[in-house]
Scaffold this motif. Structure first.
Motif, PDB file in Angstrom:
ATOM      1  N   GLY A 123      22.277   9.605 -18.656  1.00 26.54           N
ATOM      2  CA  GLY A 123      22.578   8.227 -18.998  1.00 26.54           C
ATOM      3  C   GLY A 123      23.282   7.646 -17.787  1.00 26.54           C
ATOM      4  O   GLY A 123      22.803   7.747 -16.656  1.00 26.54           O
ATOM      5  N   PHE A 124      24.451   7.102 -17.985  1.00 24.72           N
ATOM      6  CA  PHE A 124      25.249   6.609 -16.873  1.00 24.72           C
ATOM      7  C   PHE A 124      25.769   7.795 -16.094  1.00 24.72           C
ATOM      8  O   PHE A 124      26.290   8.751 -16.647  1.00 24.72           O
ATOM      9  CB  PHE A 124      26.427   5.765 -17.391  1.00 24.72           C
ATOM     10  CG  PHE A 124      27.321   5.286 -16.290  1.00 24.72           C
ATOM     11  CD1 PHE A 124      26.923   4.246 -15.473  1.00 24.72           C
ATOM     12  CD2 PHE A 124      28.538   5.894 -16.053  1.00 24.72           C
ATOM     13  CE1 PHE A 124      27.724   3.807 -14.437  1.00 24.72           C
ATOM     14  CE2 PHE A 124      29.354   5.466 -15.023  1.00 24.72           C
ATOM     15  CZ  PHE A 124      28.950   4.419 -14.222  1.00 24.72           C
ATOM     16  N   TYR A 125      25.606   7.757 -14.795  1.00 22.57           N
ATOM     17  CA  TYR A 125      26.009   8.869 -13.936  1.00 22.57           C
ATOM     18  C   TYR A 125      26.442   8.269 -12.617  1.00 22.57           C
ATOM     19  O   TYR A 125      25.720   7.474 -12.025  1.00 22.57           O
ATOM     20  CB  TYR A 125      24.819   9.809 -13.718  1.00 22.57           C
ATOM     21  CG  TYR A 125      25.134  11.082 -12.981  1.00 22.57           C
ATOM     22  CD1 TYR A 125      25.692  12.165 -13.635  1.00 22.57           C
ATOM     23  CD2 TYR A 125      24.849  11.213 -11.630  1.00 22.57           C
ATOM     24  CE1 TYR A 125      25.960  13.350 -12.970  1.00 22.57           C
ATOM     25  CE2 TYR A 125      25.114  12.387 -10.953  1.00 22.57           C
ATOM     26  CZ  TYR A 125      25.670  13.451 -11.627  1.00 22.57           C
ATOM     27  OH  TYR A 125      25.935  14.617 -10.971  1.00 22.57           O
ATOM     28  N   GLY A 126      27.624   8.589 -12.197  1.00 23.06           N
ATOM     29  CA  GLY A 126      28.043   7.998 -10.939  1.00 23.06           C
ATOM     30  C   GLY A 126      29.406   8.432 -10.500  1.00 23.06           C
ATOM     31  O   GLY A 126      29.761   9.609 -10.597  1.00 23.06           O
ATOM     32  N   PHE A 127      30.193   7.488 -10.046  1.00 20.68           N
ATOM     33  CA  PHE A 127      31.477   7.740  -9.421  1.00 20.68           C
ATOM     34  C   PHE A 127      32.337   8.651 -10.294  1.00 20.68           C
ATOM     35  O   PHE A 127      32.504   8.442 -11.486  1.00 20.68           O
ATOM     36  CB  PHE A 127      32.206   6.421  -9.164  1.00 20.68           C
ATOM     37  CG  PHE A 127      33.526   6.602  -8.482  1.00 20.68           C
ATOM     38  CD1 PHE A 127      33.577   6.880  -7.129  1.00 20.68           C
ATOM     39  CD2 PHE A 127      34.695   6.535  -9.197  1.00 20.68           C
ATOM     40  CE1 PHE A 127      34.783   7.066  -6.492  1.00 20.68           C
ATOM     41  CE2 PHE A 127      35.916   6.723  -8.579  1.00 20.68           C
ATOM     42  CZ  PHE A 127      35.958   6.986  -7.218  1.00 20.68           C
ATOM     43  N   GLY A 128      32.907   9.660  -9.666  1.00 19.34           N
ATOM     44  CA  GLY A 128      33.816  10.567 -10.350  1.00 19.34           C
ATOM     45  C   GLY A 128      33.148  11.743 -11.027  1.00 19.34           C
ATOM     46  O   GLY A 128      33.832  12.622 -11.546  1.00 19.34           O
ATOM     47  N   GLU A 129      31.832  11.773 -11.027  1.00 24.89           N
ATOM     48  CA  GLU A 129      31.124  12.897 -11.633  1.00 24.89           C
ATOM     49  C   GLU A 129      31.203  14.117 -10.715  1.00 24.89           C
ATOM     50  O   GLU A 129      31.061  13.994  -9.500  1.00 24.89           O
ATOM     51  CB  GLU A 129      29.649  12.552 -11.853  1.00 24.89           C
ATOM     52  CG  GLU A 129      29.405  11.459 -12.853  1.00 24.89           C
ATOM     53  CD  GLU A 129      29.590  11.910 -14.285  1.00 24.89           C
ATOM     54  OE1 GLU A 129      29.457  13.117 -14.563  1.00 24.89           O
ATOM     55  OE2 GLU A 129      29.875  11.046 -15.122  1.00 24.89           O
ATOM     56  N   LEU A 130      31.430  15.267 -11.308  1.00 23.43           N
ATOM     57  CA  LEU A 130      31.351  16.499 -10.532  1.00 23.43           C
ATOM     58  C   LEU A 130      29.891  16.725 -10.158  1.00 23.43           C
ATOM     59  O   LEU A 130      28.982  16.337 -10.902  1.00 23.43           O
ATOM     60  CB  LEU A 130      31.867  17.677 -11.344  1.00 23.43           C
ATOM     61  CG  LEU A 130      33.358  17.658 -11.648  1.00 23.43           C
ATOM     62  CD1 LEU A 130      33.712  18.816 -12.569  1.00 23.43           C
ATOM     63  CD2 LEU A 130      34.171  17.732 -10.364  1.00 23.43           C
ATOM     64  N   LEU A 177      17.413  14.603  -4.309  1.00 21.06           N
ATOM     65  CA  LEU A 177      18.579  15.291  -4.866  1.00 21.06           C
ATOM     66  C   LEU A 177      19.837  14.496  -4.551  1.00 21.06           C
ATOM     67  O   LEU A 177      20.093  14.159  -3.400  1.00 21.06           O
ATOM     68  CB  LEU A 177      18.712  16.703  -4.296  1.00 21.06           C
ATOM     69  CG  LEU A 177      17.582  17.680  -4.609  1.00 21.06           C
ATOM     70  CD1 LEU A 177      17.827  18.998  -3.902  1.00 21.06           C
ATOM     71  CD2 LEU A 177      17.423  17.889  -6.096  1.00 21.06           C
ATOM     72  N   GLN A 178      20.604  14.202  -5.583  1.00 20.31           N
ATOM     73  CA  GLN A 178      21.849  13.463  -5.399  1.00 20.31           C
ATOM     74  C   GLN A 178      22.972  14.204  -6.110  1.00 20.31           C
ATOM     75  O   GLN A 178      22.836  14.584  -7.277  1.00 20.31           O
ATOM     76  CB  GLN A 178      21.738  12.052  -5.970  1.00 20.31           C
ATOM     77  CG  GLN A 178      20.757  11.186  -5.236  1.00 20.31           C
ATOM     78  CD  GLN A 178      20.702   9.784  -5.829  1.00 20.31           C
ATOM     79  OE1 GLN A 178      21.346   9.464  -6.800  1.00 20.31           O
ATOM     80  NE2 GLN A 178      19.906   8.944  -5.196  1.00 20.31           N
ATOM     81  N   ASN A 179      24.064  14.387  -5.406  1.00 17.67           N
ATOM     82  CA  ASN A 179      25.261  14.991  -5.987  1.00 17.67           C
ATOM     83  C   ASN A 179      24.963  16.389  -6.528  1.00 17.67           C
ATOM     84  O   ASN A 179      25.311  16.717  -7.666  1.00 17.67           O
ATOM     85  CB  ASN A 179      25.838  14.078  -7.075  1.00 17.67           C
ATOM     86  CG  ASN A 179      27.316  14.311  -7.294  1.00 17.67           C
ATOM     87  OD1 ASN A 179      28.037  14.717  -6.388  1.00 17.67           O
ATOM     88  ND2 ASN A 179      27.777  14.049  -8.502  1.00 17.67           N
ATOM     89  N   VAL A 180      24.285  17.211  -5.706  1.00 20.91           N
ATOM     90  CA  VAL A 180      23.940  18.579  -6.083  1.00 20.91           C
ATOM     91  C   VAL A 180      24.489  19.522  -5.020  1.00 20.91           C
ATOM     92  O   VAL A 180      24.214  19.358  -3.830  1.00 20.91           O
ATOM     93  CB  VAL A 180      22.412  18.781  -6.193  1.00 20.91           C
ATOM     94  CG1 VAL A 180      22.081  20.219  -6.545  1.00 20.91           C
ATOM     95  CG2 VAL A 180      21.806  17.823  -7.200  1.00 20.91           C
ATOM     96  N   SER A 234      23.229  24.153 -13.174  1.00 20.08           N
ATOM     97  CA  SER A 234      24.252  23.655 -14.090  1.00 20.08           C
ATOM     98  C   SER A 234      24.432  22.175 -13.809  1.00 20.08           C
ATOM     99  O   SER A 234      24.797  21.792 -12.694  1.00 20.08           O
ATOM    100  CB  SER A 234      25.579  24.372 -13.864  1.00 20.08           C
ATOM    101  OG  SER A 234      25.437  25.762 -14.004  1.00 20.08           O
ATOM    102  N   GLY A 235      24.159  21.358 -14.802  1.00 24.36           N
ATOM    103  CA  GLY A 235      24.305  19.926 -14.609  1.00 24.36           C
ATOM    104  C   GLY A 235      23.525  19.154 -15.637  1.00 24.36           C
ATOM    105  O   GLY A 235      23.187  19.667 -16.701  1.00 24.36           O
ATOM    106  N   HIS A 236      23.224  17.915 -15.301  1.00 29.24           N
ATOM    107  CA  HIS A 236      22.496  17.012 -16.180  1.00 29.24           C
ATOM    108  C   HIS A 236      21.165  16.668 -15.523  1.00 29.24           C
ATOM    109  O   HIS A 236      21.138  15.917 -14.540  1.00 29.24           O
ATOM    110  CB  HIS A 236      23.298  15.730 -16.414  1.00 29.24           C
ATOM    111  CG  HIS A 236      24.654  15.979 -16.990  1.00 29.24           C
ATOM    112  ND1 HIS A 236      24.851  16.310 -18.314  1.00 29.24           N
ATOM    113  CD2 HIS A 236      25.878  15.967 -16.421  1.00 29.24           C
ATOM    114  CE1 HIS A 236      26.136  16.480 -18.528  1.00 29.24           C
ATOM    115  NE2 HIS A 236      26.782  16.284 -17.394  1.00 29.24           N
TER     116      HIS A 236
END
Length: 116
Positions: free
Chosen positions: A59-66, A28-31, A51-53
Motif C-alpha cells: 500500500g503506502f510505502y515510503g519515508f521511514g520504512e526499513l 529494486l527500491q529500498n532492498v 523479508s519485506g513487502h
C-alpha cells in the motif's frame, strides 16, 4: 562443500548481482542484500530468504520504512556446492529467486521460470 572466506563470498555475491540484467535490478527500491549463516538446526534449511513487502502487496510505502531484505545463507550455499563455479551458479539462482519474491512471484511461478 566449498571453503570460502566471508570477504570472498560477499565479493562473489556483489559480482553476481552486478551481472544481473538491468531490467531486473533497476526497479529494486529500498532492498538490502545481506549475507549470513543460517543457524544450525533451523528448519527448513534455506539458500536465501526475502523479508519485506512484495510490490504486489504494497500500500503506502515510503519515508521511514526499513528496507526489505534478501538474505543469502553462505553456509547452506557453500555446503551444497562442489566448487566455486557451482557456488556462483547457486548464488545467482537464489538471488534471482528472492528478487522474484520482491516482485510478488510465488514459489510455483518461480519454479515454472526455472528459478526455484
Amino acid at each position: 562443500m566449498v571453503e570460502i572466506s566471508d570477504e570472498d563470498f560477499e565479493a562473489m555475491v556483489g559480482a553476481v548481482y552486478d551481472g544481473l540484467p538491468e531490467g531486473m535490478v533497476a526497479p529494486l527500491q529500498n532492498v538490502a542484500v545481506l549475507v549470513a549463516d543460517q543457524p544450525p538446526g533451523e528448519r527448513p534449511r534455506l539458500f536465501g530468504l526475502y523479508s519485506g513487502h512484495p510490490l504486489t502487496g504494497r500500500g503506502f510505502y515510503g519515508f521511514g520504512e526499513l528496507p526489505d531484505r534478501i538474505t543469502l545463507y553462505k553456509n547452506n550455499l557453500a555446503g551444497a556446492s562442489a566448487d566455486r563455479d557451482e557456488l556462483r551458479a547457486r548464488v545467482r539462482v537464489t538471488l534471482v529467486h528472492e528478487i522474484g519474491h520482491y516482485f510478488g512471484l510465488d514459489d510455483a511461478r518461480l519454479q515454472e521460470l526455472g528459478w526455484a
